[in-house]
Write an enzyme that holds these catalytic residues in place. Structure first.
Site, short mmCIF file in Angstrom:
data_model
loop_
_atom_site.label_atom_id
_atom_site.label_comp_id
_atom_site.label_asym_id
_atom_site.label_seq_id
_atom_site.Cartn_x
_atom_site.Cartn_y
_atom_site.Cartn_z
N TYR A 106 2.56 3.95 -12.29
CA TYR A 106 3.38 5.16 -12.46
C TYR A 106 3.28 5.66 -13.90
O TYR A 106 3.13 6.86 -14.15
CB TYR A 106 4.83 4.78 -12.12
CG TYR A 106 5.82 5.91 -12.20
CD1 TYR A 106 5.81 6.93 -11.27
CD2 TYR A 106 6.80 5.92 -13.19
CE1 TYR A 106 6.75 7.95 -11.32
CE2 TYR A 106 7.75 6.93 -13.25
CZ TYR A 106 7.71 7.94 -12.31
OH TYR A 106 8.64 8.95 -12.38
N PRO A 133 12.74 11.43 -19.54
CA PRO A 133 14.11 10.94 -19.42
C PRO A 133 14.12 9.43 -19.24
O PRO A 133 13.16 8.85 -18.73
CB PRO A 133 14.61 11.62 -18.14
CG PRO A 133 13.39 11.88 -17.33
CD PRO A 133 12.24 12.00 -18.29
N LEU A 136 17.37 7.45 -14.54
CA LEU A 136 18.28 8.46 -14.01
C LEU A 136 19.12 7.90 -12.87
O LEU A 136 18.70 6.98 -12.16
CB LEU A 136 17.48 9.65 -13.48
CG LEU A 136 16.67 10.40 -14.53
CD1 LEU A 136 15.68 11.35 -13.86
CD2 LEU A 136 17.59 11.16 -15.47
N HIS A 149 16.16 2.53 -7.36
CA HIS A 149 16.41 2.01 -8.70
C HIS A 149 17.70 1.17 -8.68
O HIS A 149 18.40 1.11 -7.68
CB HIS A 149 16.53 3.17 -9.69
CG HIS A 149 15.23 3.85 -9.96
ND1 HIS A 149 14.82 4.96 -9.27
CD2 HIS A 149 14.23 3.57 -10.83
CE1 HIS A 149 13.63 5.34 -9.71
NE2 HIS A 149 13.24 4.51 -10.66
N ARG A 179 19.20 -1.57 -20.36
CA ARG A 179 18.78 -0.26 -19.87
C ARG A 179 19.75 0.82 -20.34
O ARG A 179 20.93 0.58 -20.51
CB ARG A 179 18.73 -0.24 -18.33
CG ARG A 179 17.64 -1.07 -17.71
CD ARG A 179 16.26 -0.48 -17.93
NE ARG A 179 15.24 -1.24 -17.23
CZ ARG A 179 14.62 -2.32 -17.73
NH1 ARG A 179 14.94 -2.76 -18.93
NH2 ARG A 179 13.70 -2.96 -17.03
N ASP A 239 12.21 -8.93 -13.97
CA ASP A 239 13.10 -8.26 -14.93
C ASP A 239 12.53 -6.91 -15.38
O ASP A 239 13.27 -6.00 -15.73
CB ASP A 239 13.27 -9.13 -16.20
CG ASP A 239 14.45 -10.08 -16.09
OD1 ASP A 239 15.30 -9.89 -15.19
OD2 ASP A 239 14.51 -11.01 -16.91
#
Ligand code: GFB
Length: 281
Positions: A106, A133, A136, A149, A179, A239
């Site tokens: 990706y 970004p 999200l 996600h 994160r 992870d």
């Protein structure tokens, strides 16, 4: 605003995309369409993540150039940065080191999209910009446990554990990765701001500026959902990046900042989930 659904137009087909671009003749194009997913989906579908995203962005960016579109905004992703990038990550870290293996397919496609915007700007003078970004979340997210996600996955798991009276909420990995999360409405606001105020080839970071561990996120989501059992960590799952906090000083200096704090954003997302995607016990 002009939109086109997946059923009407397959964005991977350059001929169809070129014809649609000509017919619609937009003033500006925002490329939010992509094959996306969480850490599980990225490692299960590497070919789709690389091919679909390359095909979508080459078709859209080239046809926007060919049709003389005045402005184009391409959405990259924070995963374009090296696994061990300096933190918070400045835009200069792009291509400064090896990528995180769980999402390199990706990431490579997204880096290519950013480079296409820069290349068309340099060679053809197109006003094409890119931004990346951080993670999200928000209403309308994908709540499928295999491909989603972390926010929608933990929200759904906590909800199901609560209504089934289960004692444990299973969280992938060690819970230690850090994160940064950005509400989708903040991203939409940043995109409009940059369409109006930015014209340069540096792809800009967009984030909330705050981070937390996955363990703390799980505890916060359990609180939002009302799950009172134990949080357990599944070490058989990856992870991913140890830390991924974006340096947003460029965007802050331009006068933009995120407005939606995480906890109220999660509460709103949970209300959306209850209205749209509830799983019965
Ligand atoms: O959101 P996520 O899949 O994406 O995972 P990445 C974030 C962290 O949450 C990882 C952990 O450390 C996961 O192991 N996690 C805990 C979970 N429980 C779960 C669960 O039930 N589901 C999921 N999905 N994660 C993504 C890239 O990386 O970042 C995407 O894979 C994209 O391509 C996105 O670039 C911004 O932050 O690890």
């Amino acid at each position: 605003m002009l939109t086109v659904s997946h059923a009407e137009l397959d964005l991977r087909r350059p001929g169809d995309v070129g014809r649609a671009m000509k017919e619609m003749a937009p003033d500006a194009v925002v490329i939010a369409a992509a094959k996306v997913g969480g850490i599980g989906a990225n490692s299960t579908y590497p070919a789709d993540f690389l091919y679909d995203n390359l095909a979508i962005e080459t078709a859209l960016i080239h046809s926007a150039y060919a049709c003389g579109v005045k402005k184009l905004l391409f959405l990259g992703s924070a995963c374009i940065y090296p696994r061990l990038a300096s933190q918070p990550i400045p835009e200069e870290e792009l291509l400064a080191g090896p990528l995180e293996p769980t999402n390199e397919w990706y990431a490579i496609a997204k880096i290519a999209g950013i480079k296409l915007c820069q290349a068309y700007r340099r060679q053809h003078g197109c006003d094409f910009i890119a931004l990346q970004p951080n993670n999200l979340y928000g209403p309308g997210d994908n709540f499928d446990l295999e491909t989603s996600h972390v926010v929608p996955a933990l929200m759904r798991k906590a909800h199901e554990a609560k209504i089934r009276g289960e004692r444990n909420l299973s969280v992938w990995g060690s819970g230690k990765p850090l994160r940064e999360f950005l509400h989708v409405d903040d991203l939409a606001d940043a995109a409009v701001f940059l369409l109006q105020n930015y014209s340069d080839e540096i792809p800009l970071n967009v984030g909330s500026g705050t981070e937390l561990s996955i363990a703390d996120l799980a505890a916060m989501i359990a609180g939002v959902v009302g799950f009172e059992g134990n949080i357990v960590f599944d070490a058989s799952k990856p992870d991913g990046m140890p830390r991924k906090l974006l340096d947003v000083s460029r965007l802050s200096a331009m006068g933009w900042g995120s407005r939606i704090p995480l906890r109220p954003g999660l509460e709103e997302t949970y209300r959306w989930f209850l209205d749209h995607a509830v799983t019965r016990a």
